[in-house]
Structure formats: C-alpha cells, structure tokens
Design a protein around this motif. Structure first.
Motif, PDB file in Angstrom:
ATOM      1  N   PHE A  62      -2.624   4.672  -1.658  1.00 29.82           N
ATOM      2  CA  PHE A  62      -1.550   3.780  -1.214  1.00 29.82           C
ATOM      3  C   PHE A  62      -0.186   4.449  -1.370  1.00 29.82           C
ATOM      4  CE2 PHE A  62       1.479   0.315  -2.468  1.00 29.82           C
ATOM      5  CZ  PHE A  62       1.669  -0.180  -1.187  1.00 29.82           C
ATOM      6  N   PHE A  74      -3.258   4.989   4.018  1.00 28.77           N
ATOM      7  CA  PHE A  74      -3.390   3.534   3.913  1.00 28.77           C
ATOM      8  C   PHE A  74      -4.813   3.094   4.260  1.00 28.77           C
ATOM      9  CE2 PHE A  74       1.362   3.351   4.901  1.00 28.77           C
ATOM     10  CZ  PHE A  74       1.706   3.106   3.579  1.00 28.77           C
ATOM     11  N   ALA A 115      -1.556  -2.756   0.598  1.00 25.15           N
ATOM     12  CA  ALA A 115      -1.807  -1.659   1.539  1.00 25.15           C
ATOM     13  C   ALA A 115      -1.870  -2.188   2.966  1.00 25.15           C
ATOM     14  CB  ALA A 115      -3.096  -0.936   1.181  1.00 25.15           C
TER      15      ALA A 115
END
Length: 421
Positions: free
Chosen positions: A275, A294, A307
């Motif tokens: 993340f 992500f 995220a």
C-alpha cells in the motif's frame, strides 16, 4: 549426596535404565535430604514427573513444609498444571519462611489467568513481607503495564532502576522507554532508549528507539536507527515499513520506494508495504507501478478499504470510470460498510451515462453523506441534469441552510422553484 550425583551422571551419559533403577531406590528407601536434592536436580533437568513423585513422597511425611510445597508448585507450573499449582501454593502458611516466594508464584499464575486484582493483592502482600526485594517491584511494573496503568507501572520500574538496570533478563530502561512510547510520551521515551542502548545493543531496543523517533518527528534519527537495525538483522521485517515512512516524511521518496522493495523481498505478504509502495510510486509519477502495488495489497486483503479508496482516487484522476466500477464489484467490502464506495460508484456511473445506476447509488450514499457539502453538490447537480427539480431543490435548500450567504445556491434554488411554479 553421592547417589544423587551418580544418577545425574548416568542421565548425562545416556544411561537411562541404570538411572531409573537408582532413582526408584532413592524414591523407596532414600533419606529425606537425598530425595529433596534429587527432586531439585531432576526438576532442573526437566524430568518433571520423577521430580514430582519425589516431592509428593516427602510431603506425605512433611505435609506443611513450605519449601517442599513451593518446589512442587514450581514443578506443576512447569508441567502446565496451573490449577493444581495454585491449590498447592495456597496451602503455605503466612508464618512459613517460604510464604513470600509462594505469593510471587501465585501472583504469576493469577496474572496469566487475567485475575489482576488477586495478582496485585498477592504482590503487595509479598512486598510487605519482603520490602527490599526488587523482583516484586518488577512484577508490579509488569502487572500495571499490562493493565495500562502507566503511572503505577513507571513508579514500580523506577524503584527497580534505583537498584538494577536489568532484572530477569529485562532491560529496565527499555521497559520504561517502551511504556512511555506506547503512552505517547515520545520525547521522554527517547531519553530512556538512549540509556538502554548505552547499556546493551539489542535489536528490539533499536527498533523501539527508531519507532519512537519516527513518532516524535525526528525522522533522520529514525532513519539512522532503522538503518543500523537493518545492517544488524536484515530479516527484521517490521523495520522496512517504518524506515520507508521516515524517508517519505523527509521527502526522500526514491529511498522510501527502494526500502519498500527491499522489505517486500523479506516479507511478500505485508499488505501495508504494498500500500505504501503504491502511494510513494504515485507521488513519484509512476502511476502504473503505483496501481500494481495497490492491486497487490488488495490481492492480499480484498477487504483493504484504504487501498481500494486510494486506487479509486488514482482511477478518477485518469478518468477510468469503468475500472472504478469493476474494482468496487470485485472488492470484499460491502458498500454500506464503506459508504465512500457508494459515492465513487455514483459519480462513475454518472460519467459513464448510466444514469439510473448513478441515481440508485446517490440515493444510497445520501444516508451517509447528508451533511457533506461536496457530496450534496455532486448529488444536487446530478439531479438537475436528470430533470428532477423537486429533489434538487430540496438538496440546495439543505446546502443553503448550511451556507446562507452562498449566492450560487440562492440562484439555483430560485431557478429550481421558478421552474416548479
């Protein structure tokens, strides 16, 4: 005791059958001192059942002997028989010389069971009997720390620190530093971490020092400590996320991303590293890499809300509205659990000219964002575009109530009510 030494030597040389023969002879015919000494030795060597049998045999003759009861209690604790240990230790008279030791053992047992008030009573009673025993102050510090009673824990640890820097293998300066750090007293904690580091270089202390420096805003100090830790133990997984954060806050984004890449090699299942990698890569203008990070974070945890929302923001910047809808559909996150997804979906459907879907999402999101000016603007303008002037007027009335001097809202509301008339 000659036979005791003989049995221990046999055990050390692997002569277990011969040792067992001698042991049984001591158990049946040995003198009390011989049985006690052999019981102690066997306990230390991990032969718990044999040690237990010897001490129980002695207790048949000396049922109130505190030293025997304490030793049996210790054996039972080591064997995981905590309830039995408590029953044994509670038999010791307060007039017995071993009563204080029994209280300490009982306190440990009650603390493990979560009976903190009983544990505290046992320790305070032990302190009355043995006022100079700093191990009791240490035990009180551990108890109060576990309960979150910071002031009491610090007082107890400081008493220990007057006598010893380390007790039971624990660095007291580090204990105090950790407690202060967890309590948000970062500046004070750093002083104790420095003392602890001067006494003994230990990787957990080094991590605590770096983490606390990071929280206190001393980013270069944090970078230095985490880097030192990485050199000592590159497999200390927790350091990479925090080192990357320290680099980010110093504006050293390239170093932050490199640290994240190193961390992922050590711990490929750390969703927080992926993340943060997405955020840093995006800041560096590496949108494609950011998206991949992500997506990796979400692959590890399909319910990773932060995220998902951050990836949606990236898609909005790129006007990838289909991707937003696809992502929301794929997520293991219910929209009513994270209402922002409803809002994101509403705007995306609007942009894709799927107006009935957009209206449904806006109506659902309204429940959660009826006080959010930006949302109400989005919703209100959408309703105008859809020709739903009555509902749009209600929304702009609501906005005008919150901002009575807003000329734009006044004009829109006048036009909408005029259309109605």
């Amino acid at each position: 005791m000659e036979r005791v030494n003989k049995i221990i030597n046999m055990l050390e040389n692997g002569q277990h059958n011969e040792a067992l023969t001698e042991y049984n002879d001591v158990l049946q015919n040995g003198m009390p001192d011989e049985k006690f000494l052999l019981g102690e030795e066997l306990y230390q060597y991990g032969f718990l059942e044999e040690a237990k049998s010897l001490i129980e045999n002695l207790l048949e003759t000396f049922p109130e002997e505190g030293e025997l009861l304490v030793l049996l209690g210790e054996i039972l604790v080591e064997a995981g028989e905590d309830e039995e240990a408590i029953l044994v230790l509670e038999k010791i008279s307060e007039y017995d010389a071993n009563f204080g030791q029994s209280l300490l053992l009982l306190a440990d047992l009650y603390q493990v069971q979560g009976l903190y008030e009983v544990c505290e009573r046992k320790l305070l009673k032990a302190k009355e009997l043995l006022p100079d025993e700093i191990i009791i102050d240490f035990a009180l510090g551990e108890l109060y720390s576990e309960q979150g009673e910071v002031t009491k824990a610090l007082e107890a640890y400081e008493k220990v620190l007057k006598e010893e820097n380390e007790i039971a293998g624990v660095n007291i300066d580090q204990r105090i530093a950790d407690l202060l750090s967890v309590s948000g007293m970062f500046e004070e904690a750093l002083v104790y971490y420095e003392k602890a580091m001067n006494e003994k270089l230990e990787i957990n202390t080094l991590f605590g020092y770096g983490f606390t420096a990071l929280q206190a805003g001393y980013y270069q100090t944090a970078i230095g400590k985490f880097t030192e830790l990485k050199e000592l133990d590159p497999e200390y997984h927790s350091l990479y996320l925090h080192l990357a954060l320290a680099y980010e806050r110093e504006g050293e984004l390239e170093n932050s991303l490199l640290t994240i890449q190193e961390g992922i090699k050590q711990d490929e299942f750390n969703k927080e590293l992926f993340f943060l990698g997405g955020k840093i890569a995006t800041q560096l203008g590496k949108a494609e890499a950011g998206e991949q990070y992500f997506r990796e974070a979400l692959a590890l945890d399909p319910g990773f809300i932060e995220a998902a929302l951050t990836l949606n923001k990236l898609f909005f910047l790129q006007e990838r509205y289909e991707d937003i809808i696809d992502l929301i559909t794929e997520l293991d996150i219910k929209e009513d659990e994270e209402p922002q997804l409803l809002w994101d979906a509403a705007v995306s459907y609007q942009k894709l000219e799927k107006f009935s879907y957009a209206l449904d999402k806006y109506e659902s999101a309204y429940t959660f964002f009826k006080k959010n000016e930006t949302f109400l603007q989005d919703y209100g303008y959408f309703l105008i575009e859809e020709g739903k002037s009555d509902r749009a007027a209600e929304i702009f009335k609501q906005l005008l109530n919150e901002d009575p001097t807003n000329g734009e809202y006044m004009d829109l509301l006048e036009r909408l009510t005029g259309l109605k008339d």
